[in-house]
Motif scaffolding. Structure first.
Motif, PDB file in Angstrom:
ATOM      1  N   GLN A 151       0.826  -1.208   0.000  1.00 44.10           N
ATOM      2  CA  GLN A 151       0.000   0.000   0.000  1.00 44.10           C
ATOM      3  C   GLN A 151       0.862   1.261   0.000  1.00 44.10           C
ATOM      4  N   ILE A 152       1.958   1.239   0.757  1.00 45.42           N
ATOM      5  CA  ILE A 152       2.845   2.403   0.799  1.00 45.42           C
ATOM      6  C   ILE A 152       3.466   2.649  -0.577  1.00 45.42           C
ATOM      7  N   ILE A 153       3.879   1.589  -1.251  1.00 46.46           N
ATOM      8  CA  ILE A 153       4.504   1.747  -2.574  1.00 46.46           C
ATOM      9  C   ILE A 153       3.484   2.260  -3.578  1.00 46.46           C
ATOM     10  N   ARG A 154       2.257   1.747  -3.521  1.00 49.56           N
ATOM     11  CA  ARG A 154       1.218   2.237  -4.449  1.00 49.56           C
ATOM     12  C   ARG A 154       0.937   3.713  -4.214  1.00 49.56           C
ATOM     13  N   PHE A 155       0.877   4.118  -2.950  1.00 48.10           N
ATOM     14  CA  PHE A 155       0.673   5.537  -2.667  1.00 48.10           C
ATOM     15  C   PHE A 155       1.862   6.368  -3.153  1.00 48.10           C
ATOM     16  N   ALA A 156       3.077   5.863  -2.973  1.00 51.50           N
ATOM     17  CA  ALA A 156       4.268   6.588  -3.429  1.00 51.50           C
ATOM     18  C   ALA A 156       4.244   6.757  -4.948  1.00 51.50           C
ATOM     19  N   ILE A 157       3.801   5.733  -5.671  1.00 50.94           N
ATOM     20  CA  ILE A 157       3.712   5.839  -7.132  1.00 50.94           C
ATOM     21  C   ILE A 157       2.709   6.912  -7.525  1.00 50.94           C
ATOM     22  N   SER A 158       1.534   6.892  -6.888  1.00 46.05           N
ATOM     23  CA  SER A 158       0.518   7.905  -7.210  1.00 46.05           C
ATOM     24  C   SER A 158       0.988   9.301  -6.838  1.00 46.05           C
ATOM     25  N   ASP A 159       1.731   9.435  -5.736  1.00 46.67           N
ATOM     26  CA  ASP A 159       2.223  10.753  -5.332  1.00 46.67           C
ATOM     27  C   ASP A 159       3.284  11.264  -6.301  1.00 46.67           C
ATOM     28  N   CYS A 160       4.145  10.362  -6.791  1.00 43.90           N
ATOM     29  CA  CYS A 160       5.142  10.768  -7.790  1.00 43.90           C
ATOM     30  C   CYS A 160       4.494  11.146  -9.117  1.00 43.90           C
ATOM     31  N   MET A 161       3.363  10.527  -9.430  1.00 43.79           N
ATOM     32  CA  MET A 161       2.659  10.848 -10.668  1.00 43.79           C
ATOM     33  C   MET A 161       2.007  12.221 -10.616  1.00 43.79           C
ATOM     34  N   GLU A 164       5.880  16.692  -8.563  1.00 40.66           N
ATOM     35  CA  GLU A 164       7.285  16.616  -8.942  1.00 40.66           C
ATOM     36  C   GLU A 164       8.223  16.721  -7.748  1.00 40.66           C
ATOM     37  N   VAL A 165       7.707  17.062  -6.583  1.00 35.18           N
ATOM     38  CA  VAL A 165       8.529  17.222  -5.381  1.00 35.18           C
ATOM     39  C   VAL A 165       7.980  16.330  -4.268  1.00 35.18           C
ATOM     40  N   SER A 166       7.632  15.120  -4.600  1.00 33.29           N
ATOM     41  CA  SER A 166       7.093  14.194  -3.615  1.00 33.29           C
ATOM     42  C   SER A 166       8.143  13.881  -2.553  1.00 33.29           C
ATOM     43  N   ALA A 167       7.700  13.883  -1.295  1.00 36.10           N
ATOM     44  CA  ALA A 167       8.594  13.626  -0.175  1.00 36.10           C
ATOM     45  C   ALA A 167       8.370  12.250   0.438  1.00 36.10           C
ATOM     46  N   VAL A 168       7.612  11.392  -0.220  1.00 39.50           N
ATOM     47  CA  VAL A 168       7.285  10.087   0.355  1.00 39.50           C
ATOM     48  C   VAL A 168       8.513   9.200   0.414  1.00 39.50           C
ATOM     49  N   CYS A 169       9.318   9.198  -0.651  1.00 45.28           N
ATOM     50  CA  CYS A 169      10.499   8.338  -0.686  1.00 45.28           C
ATOM     51  C   CYS A 169      11.531   8.959  -1.618  1.00 45.28           C
TER      52      CYS A 169
END
Length: 478
Positions: A151-161, A164-169
């Motif tokens: 779930q964390i990785i799926r959220f990180a993918i959506s946040d990167c999409m 452009e300055v996503s801070a998740v990972c």
């Protein structure tokens, strides 16, 4: 040694684990000790066992000491005394703990301003997952970890999409997608050799995301929501006197670099993706500047080879300006090669080596202005080399009016100068009055163009008015 089981980490490191039942003060307790010490050497295993018994004997005095915990021990020689560096791991609560007060400055120093207990607990949880990363054979993970990680990785993918300055990972979208495919349907909870590899993978991946949450104050007041957002208010907006004096001489290039560096270096944290992008852009600029400087150097050599220019005196304006252009070209190439070499040495992915370098150059009030000025020097030297070559060319052109028509050359040079100045002023960064200045300059250029367009129509009217004035002059006594 008897009672010890040797394990090999997936990376190749050897460590040992011992499970035994020990009686302390009439109380039997199952203990598990883990160490990376070389137990093959004489006396090392006995020393570890004695230190473990000493630690558990002290632990039994605490009624709240939990069961089913691991003890990690490493012996250390201090003069003639052997001490044991240790920590306990409670897998159920996912935390590390010690029997006595522990100074956690070294653990918490990566993120300054940690005051809340919930924020500090993220460090101990990070340590428990790091323990699984180091000793996967002697560790376990909860059955929900795999689902949470997906779930964390799926959220990180959506946040990167969507940002452009996503801070998740600190991973790119391609790496996240590959990681999601890698951990899909892993049989991570059946005790087998492949399970230990899976535990190592899951613990290291989850550890990365939780570590980013800790650095970004996840769940705290004022959490960092984007990579370029500062939590401590270190904006470095005030410019130094040196910056204000050198920026015009360097064509305001330091403002652009300091803007990029302060978006990259936020609260002493450098994001891997941002650093890779910055290094790639910087290397591309240095290559372009070196190419242009080489061309400019060749042009100057050809210009000085003209017999009318190089007459042996070496005192004409065209010769001196061309000599200065040659020196500027050499300086641009040398600085460009040096900066490119340093960036290649540090590497676009070696963020751990970059952070100490940036920390050593940051100013408490003005930030990374010095580094921005250094990165601006190749561009500034190239521009000064071009300017001095233009001066040399124009000086040689105007020195012999019979050979070159002065009016076409002068008008063309003036038009190019105005256009270049207009374009440069409208693309400056970091100027709060940029919009007003560009608007005013645009209106002035449009007014000048309209005046030039109406000039042919106004000339006859002006001539007629002058003729009428000459006719009326004698009658009025003028």
């Amino acid at each position: 040694p008897p009672g010890w089981q040797a394990y090999i980490h997936p990376e190749g490191r050897l460590y040992y684990c011992c499970e035994n039942v020990v009686t302390f003060d009439g109380c039997s307790r199952k203990i598990r000790v883990i160490t990376q010490a070389d137990l093959v050497r004489d006396g090392v295993a006995e020393t570890i066992e004695d230190l473990a018994k000493l630690a558990y004997s002290h632990a039994c005095h605490y009624s709240s000491f939990p069961a089913n915990v691991d003890l990690v021990l490493e012996p250390k020689d201090v003069g003639e005394t052997i001490i044991g560096e240790y920590y306990f791991v409670h897998h159920k609560n996912r935390c590390l703990f010690w029997l006595l007060d522990f100074d956690a400055v070294d653990i918490l120093r990566e993120c300054s301003g940690v005051t809340e207990l919930a924020h500090k607990s993220m460090v101990t949880a990070h340590g428990s997952r790091k323990h699984i990363d180091l000793f996967p054979h002697a560790s376990t993970l909860h059955s929900e970890v795999l689902r949470q990680l997906q779930q964390i990785i799926r959220f990180a993918i959506s946040d990167c999409m969507t940002s452009e300055v996503s801070a998740v990972c600190a991973f790119s979208m391609d790496v996240l997608k590959n990681t999601l495919d890698l951990i899909k349907d892993q049989p991570c909870f059946a005790r087998s050799k492949s399970t230990f590899m899976t535990l190592y993978l899951l613990a290291r991946t989850m550890n990365h995301f939780r570590h980013c949450q800790y650095l970004n104050y996840y769940g705290q007041r004022g959490a960092r929501l984007s990579r370029d957002q500062t939590v401590h208010g270190d904006s470095y907006e005030k410019r130094s006197v040196m910056m204000k004096c050198l920026a015009p001489l360097l064509f305001n290039a330091p403002y652009e670099h300091v803007h990029s560096l302060h978006k990259l270096y936020v609260d002493s944290i450098v994001h891997q993706l941002d650093w890779r992008t910055f290094v790639q852009k910087l290397n591309a600029e240095m290559q372009d500047f070196n190419l242009l400087a080489t061309v400019l150097l060749s042009v100057n050599v050809g210009f000085l080879a003209i017999q009318s220019v190089d007459n042996g005196g070496g005192h004409s304006l065209s010769q001196i300006a061309s000599y200065v252009s040659v020196i500027s070209s050499f300086g641009c190439m040398l600085l460009g090669v040096n900066i490119a070499r340093q960036s290649y040495t540090q590497g676009p992915d070696m963020v751990d080596n970059v952070v100490p370098h940036l920390q050593s150059m940051v100013h408490p009030k003005h930030g990374l202005e010095t580094l921005a000025i250094i990165y601006s020097l190749p561009y500034a030297l190239l521009m000064w080399g071009m300017i001095f070559f233009v001066i040399a060319f124009l000086a040689e052109s105007f020195r012999n009016p019979a050979a070159v028509p002065l009016v076409p050359v002068g008008v063309t040079a003036l038009i190019v100068l105005v256009l270049v100045g207009w374009s440069s002023s409208c693309h400056k960064l970091g100027d709060p009055n940029l919009g007003a200045g560009c608007g005013y300059l645009s209106e002035s250029v449009l007014a000048a163009g309209k005046w030039a367009k109406d000039l042919p129509r106004r000339i006859p009217a002006v001539l007629r008015s002058c003729g009428e004035k000459n006719q009326l002059g004698p009658e009025l006594g003028l």
